[in-house]
Scaffold this motif. Structure first.
Motif, PDB file in Angstrom:
ATOM      1  N   SER A 235      14.457  -0.354  -5.178  1.00 35.58           N
ATOM      2  CA  SER A 235      14.762  -0.770  -6.666  1.00 35.58           C
ATOM      3  C   SER A 235      13.162  -1.205  -7.055  1.00 35.58           C
ATOM      4  O   SER A 235      12.332  -1.801  -6.392  1.00 35.58           O
ATOM      5  N   PHE A 236      12.948  -1.032  -8.417  1.00 35.64           N
ATOM      6  CA  PHE A 236      11.574  -1.540  -9.028  1.00 35.64           C
ATOM      7  C   PHE A 236      10.640  -0.999  -8.322  1.00 35.64           C
ATOM      8  O   PHE A 236       9.651  -1.575  -8.021  1.00 35.64           O
ATOM      9  N   VAL A 237      10.800   0.214  -8.055  1.00 33.05           N
ATOM     10  CA  VAL A 237       9.716   1.082  -7.373  1.00 33.05           C
ATOM     11  C   VAL A 237       8.210   0.819  -8.005  1.00 33.05           C
ATOM     12  O   VAL A 237       7.329   0.666  -7.298  1.00 33.05           O
ATOM     13  N   GLY A 238       8.062   1.150  -9.233  1.00 32.75           N
ATOM     14  CA  GLY A 238       6.908   0.882  -9.930  1.00 32.75           C
ATOM     15  C   GLY A 238       6.054  -0.331  -9.748  1.00 32.75           C
ATOM     16  O   GLY A 238       4.966  -0.533  -9.551  1.00 32.75           O
ATOM     17  N   LYS A 239       7.185  -1.386  -9.803  1.00 32.59           N
ATOM     18  CA  LYS A 239       6.550  -2.915  -9.594  1.00 32.59           C
ATOM     19  C   LYS A 239       6.105  -3.257  -8.279  1.00 32.59           C
ATOM     20  O   LYS A 239       5.061  -3.555  -7.939  1.00 32.59           O
ATOM     21  N   TRP A 240       6.817  -2.497  -7.305  1.00 32.90           N
ATOM     22  CA  TRP A 240       6.352  -2.672  -5.906  1.00 32.90           C
ATOM     23  C   TRP A 240       5.098  -1.912  -5.552  1.00 32.90           C
ATOM     24  O   TRP A 240       4.318  -2.357  -4.954  1.00 32.90           O
ATOM     25  N   GLN A 241       4.896  -0.714  -6.288  1.00 39.46           N
ATOM     26  CA  GLN A 241       3.522   0.019  -5.861  1.00 39.46           C
ATOM     27  C   GLN A 241       2.521  -0.886  -6.425  1.00 39.46           C
ATOM     28  O   GLN A 241       1.464  -0.915  -5.754  1.00 39.46           O
ATOM     29  N   SER A 242       2.672  -1.647  -7.560  1.00 34.71           N
ATOM     30  CA  SER A 242       1.607  -2.619  -8.260  1.00 34.71           C
ATOM     31  C   SER A 242       1.084  -3.514  -7.288  1.00 34.71           C
ATOM     32  O   SER A 242       0.091  -3.799  -6.926  1.00 34.71           O
ATOM     33  N   ILE A 243       2.394  -4.139  -6.605  1.00 40.40           N
ATOM     34  CA  ILE A 243       2.102  -5.197  -5.592  1.00 40.40           C
ATOM     35  C   ILE A 243       1.519  -4.681  -4.418  1.00 40.40           C
ATOM     36  O   ILE A 243       0.317  -5.440  -3.676  1.00 40.40           O
ATOM     37  N   ARG A 244       1.735  -3.594  -3.925  1.00 42.86           N
ATOM     38  CA  ARG A 244       1.246  -3.002  -2.604  1.00 42.86           C
ATOM     39  C   ARG A 244      -0.310  -2.685  -2.736  1.00 42.86           C
ATOM     40  O   ARG A 244      -1.091  -3.050  -1.933  1.00 42.86           O
ATOM     41  N   ALA A 245      -0.979  -2.490  -3.896  1.00 46.56           N
ATOM     42  CA  ALA A 245      -2.155  -2.148  -4.250  1.00 46.56           C
ATOM     43  C   ALA A 245      -2.689  -3.347  -3.978  1.00 46.56           C
ATOM     44  O   ALA A 245      -4.060  -3.564  -3.455  1.00 46.56           O
ATOM     45  N   LYS A 246      -2.325  -4.637  -4.744  1.00 43.29           N
ATOM     46  CA  LYS A 246      -2.823  -5.811  -4.555  1.00 43.29           C
ATOM     47  C   LYS A 246      -2.876  -6.524  -3.038  1.00 43.29           C
ATOM     48  O   LYS A 246      -3.831  -7.282  -2.920  1.00 43.29           O
ATOM     49  N   LEU A 247      -1.769  -6.027  -2.488  1.00 40.60           N
ATOM     50  CA  LEU A 247      -1.563  -6.558  -0.949  1.00 40.60           C
ATOM     51  C   LEU A 247      -2.903  -5.918  -0.124  1.00 40.60           C
ATOM     52  O   LEU A 247      -3.380  -6.660   0.833  1.00 40.60           O
ATOM     53  N   GLU A 248      -3.050  -4.714  -0.524  1.00 43.44           N
ATOM     54  CA  GLU A 248      -4.099  -3.873   0.059  1.00 43.44           C
ATOM     55  C   GLU A 248      -5.615  -4.569  -0.013  1.00 43.44           C
ATOM     56  O   GLU A 248      -6.157  -4.674   1.071  1.00 43.44           O
ATOM     57  N   ASP A 249      -5.751  -5.100  -1.179  1.00 40.13           N
ATOM     58  CA  ASP A 249      -6.907  -5.648  -1.766  1.00 40.13           C
ATOM     59  C   ASP A 249      -7.226  -6.887  -0.688  1.00 40.13           C
ATOM     60  O   ASP A 249      -8.245  -7.235  -0.172  1.00 40.13           O
ATOM     61  N   LEU A 250      -5.999  -7.759  -0.848  1.00 38.39           N
ATOM     62  CA  LEU A 250      -6.087  -9.060  -0.046  1.00 38.39           C
ATOM     63  C   LEU A 250      -6.108  -8.792   1.280  1.00 38.39           C
ATOM     64  O   LEU A 250      -6.773  -9.587   2.014  1.00 38.39           O
ATOM     65  N   ARG A 251      -5.187  -7.771   2.128  1.00 41.83           N
ATOM     66  CA  ARG A 251      -5.493  -7.823   3.565  1.00 41.83           C
ATOM     67  C   ARG A 251      -6.718  -7.269   3.802  1.00 41.83           C
ATOM     68  O   ARG A 251      -7.390  -7.788   4.867  1.00 41.83           O
ATOM     69  N   SER A 252      -7.706  -6.519   2.964  1.00 38.23           N
ATOM     70  CA  SER A 252      -9.133  -6.124   3.430  1.00 38.23           C
ATOM     71  C   SER A 252     -10.028  -7.424   3.449  1.00 38.23           C
ATOM     72  O   SER A 252     -10.656  -7.718   4.274  1.00 38.23           O
ATOM     73  N   GLY A 253      -9.507  -8.208   2.469  1.00 35.51           N
ATOM     74  CA  GLY A 253     -10.471  -9.354   2.361  1.00 35.51           C
ATOM     75  C   GLY A 253     -10.296 -10.465   3.424  1.00 35.51           C
ATOM     76  O   GLY A 253     -11.164 -10.941   4.103  1.00 35.51           O
TER      77      GLY A 253
END
Length: 591
Positions: A30-48
């Protein structure tokens, strides 16, 4: 030390939790588009987080002893826990059936929190709290052909470092990207499809005042600029103006990589106007004029840029008015480097084939023709490729005729200068001593010269061309070379003075008749050209006597017996000079 190691461990644990949440979020229904946006921000955070958790190379731990960082770690942990619960609610077998507005609001809030956490971490890093001690470690690059996910994580790390790291970290990240781009095209494709912000930041760093950052960025750009699927993205990112600025103010290495990038981006005259509008043409011309003896790689790339732009008539006119022809003539006259010479001659071929004014500039300047002739001399510094290109350039620029009647005198004068320059003696030398590719180029040029005028044919005969052509008829030579040699020979003996010289030289006629034996089943033009030469030779008494006296005249008789028209006509001419063919002729002509 114990507290630092504990916080380092906490950072690693947190990075692992974020990575787990990334994987979990990918299974939501559910809310696939929202989760896609969250994943992008999570990947930035994980790299940091991964970067922050790396130990200091000298102290063995990361220096994170700051209350601000501890508070941030706590806040991130809370957000991760809250978002994990949201992911669980959206990952069931059934679509989420709760309050959709509330869930959307919660997901937006999580995305905003992760974005804020990433910015806070970047701010802490930039403040120096996370000491890299100028020796930031770059994570290991995935092996060549490795999984797409591994490469994606690697590129996200590189982006974070480029965006938030200190000078040394950015420099190392740029070096790692250049290596990755050069080794694996898949890496470049992932950047284009999923991490194009890396290209944006590389373009922005082209104007960096830090020399290492500028040089690293332009090298990365030059590595990917040759991919057709990358070029539009670079152009949209505004890559050409800063590349042109580097030509004016950058270091030697920066200029070298910038011209190489522009050469790739302007193939087939693409983006020519953008380079011109930003003042790139005079800058590139100046590089060719001032660097031709110092930075050969830079000049080679600059030549390539101008060659790509010459197809645009307005730009070509500007080049001619700015002295492009003398500049490139000087490169050919003074350079010994293969790449520069080849690029310079290709440029001259291109501009002269498109503009008679450029051709006239080159051919009326004595140093222009001389600059090409020096490349035909026997010298260990001159490669076979250079000699072949020099021969082609002489043919295309100095010997080709202009369609404009206004240039007829120029054509004649150019031919005279070439013939009086000792060119034909060098051509004969290459026919005799050159390697096979060079001989083929020399033959093609000889074929071009001999159809220009009767005087050209006479000079070629006097230069000793004909005996070398006869040698090239040997069956060990490629078919194309034998055919071209026979064609040129036929053309030359059409001149009476050349016929006398050819007949006087021992074995010439005998050799042609011997070669005819191999051409009985010939499907190319060699036999036709040789018979035409024999036809011309049989017009003189001395020629007919030579043919009759040859031990290989039987080869001609065999062709006549098989009703080859030219052979029959030659045999008929010979009938008046001796009796050995009369019985044969009676049988042939009475049938």
């Amino acid at each position: 030390m114990g507290e630092e190691q504990e916080e380092e461990s906490e950072l690693r644990r947190l990075a692992t939790l974020v990575e787990t949440l990334i994987v979990t979020s990918d299974t939501t229904k559910s809310f696939v588009g929202k989760w896609q946006s969250i994943r992008a921000k999570l990947e930035d955070l994980r790299s940091g987080l991964s970067t922050a958790a790396e130990p200091n190379p000298e102290s063995g731990s990361c220096s994170v002893g700051d209350s601000v960082l501890r508070e941030l770690i706590k806040a991130i942990s809370i957000t991760v826990t809250e978002t994990q619960e949201l992911a669980r609610l959206c990952s069931g077998d059934e679509l989420y059936s709760g309050g959709k507005l509330i869930m959307r609001s919660n997901l937006d809030l999580s995305a905003a929190k992760f974005d804020l956490h990433s910015k806070s971490l970047a701010g802490i890093y930039a403040s120096g709290i996370l000491s890299s001690d100028s020796k930031a470690i770059v994570v290991s690059k995935p092996v060549f052909g490795g999984g797409r996910e591994m490469m994606r994580f690697y590129l996200r790390d590189m982006f974070w470092r480029l965006k938030n790291g200190d000078l040394d970290m950015k420099t190392r990240a740029l070096t790692a990207l250049v290596e990755a781009f050069g080794e694996d095209e898949k890496c470049v494709r992932i950047v284009v499809s999923e991490s194009s912000e890396i290209l944006d930041i590389l373009c922005s760093y082209l104007d960096s005042r830090e020399l290492r950052i500028q040089e690293g960025s332009v090298e990365a750009i030059s590595t990917v600029a040759g991919f057709d699927f990358v070029k539009p993205i670079l152009i949209l990112a505004g890559v050409i103006p800063p590349l042109v600025r580097i030509l004016e103010t950058g270091s030697e290495l920066g200029k070298e990589k910038a011209t190489r990038s522009l050469m790739k981006l302007t193939e087939n005259s693409d983006n020519a106007w953008s380079v011109s509008a930003n003042g790139g043409v005079p800058l590139v011309l100046n590089i060719c004029a001032t660097h031709h003896s110092s930075n050969l790689e830079l000049v080679s790339s600059a030549c390539g840029v101008l060659r790509n732009l010459v197809g645009v008539s307005e730009i070509r006119k500007f080049m001619i008015e700015s002295g492009a022809v003398p500049i490139f003539s000087n490169i050919i006259r003074t350079s010994n480097e293969e790449s520069s010479l080849l690029h310079a001659m290709e440029f001259l071929q291109s501009i002269c084939s498109k503009d008679d004014k450029a051709k006239k500039q080159f051919t009326t300047d004595p140093t222009g023709i001389d600059s090409l002739l020096r490349l035909l001399k026997s010298s260990p510094k001159t490669t076979s490729k250079v000699r072949q290109k020099a021969l082609q350039t002489i043919g295309d620029v100095c010997l080709s005729t202009s369609s404009s009647p206004d240039n007829s005198n120029s054509n004649s004068n150019s031919l005279s200068r070439v013939l009086n320059s000792g060119f034909l003696q060098r051509l004969v030398f290459l026919l005799k001593k050159g390697d096979s590719p060079t001989q083929e180029s020399a033959l093609k040029l000889a074929a071009q010269v001999c159809v220009l005028s009767e005087d050209a044919k006479k000079v070629m005969g006097e230069a000793g061309c004909m005996p070398e052509l006869v040698k090239l008829l040997d069956e060990s030579r490629p078919v194309e070379i034998r055919e071209t040699a026979a064609n040129v020979l036929s053309c030359l003996v059409s001149v009476q003075k050349n016929r006398r010289k050819f007949i006087e030289e021992e074995q010439n006629v005998n050799r042609i008749l011997q070669v005819l034996n191999r051409q009985t089943e010939d499907k190319n033009g060699t036999k036709k050209f040789l018979l035409n030469a024999l036809m011309l030779l049989s017009d003189t008494n001395s020629g007919r006597r030579k043919i009759n006296a040859s031990e290989h005249v039987r080869n001609l008789e065999k062709l006549a017996e098989t009703n080859v028209p030219d052979a029959k006509r030659i045999v008929k001419k010979l009938s008046g000079t001796g009796s050995r063919l009369r019985n044969l002729l009676q049988g042939i002509w009475n049938t």
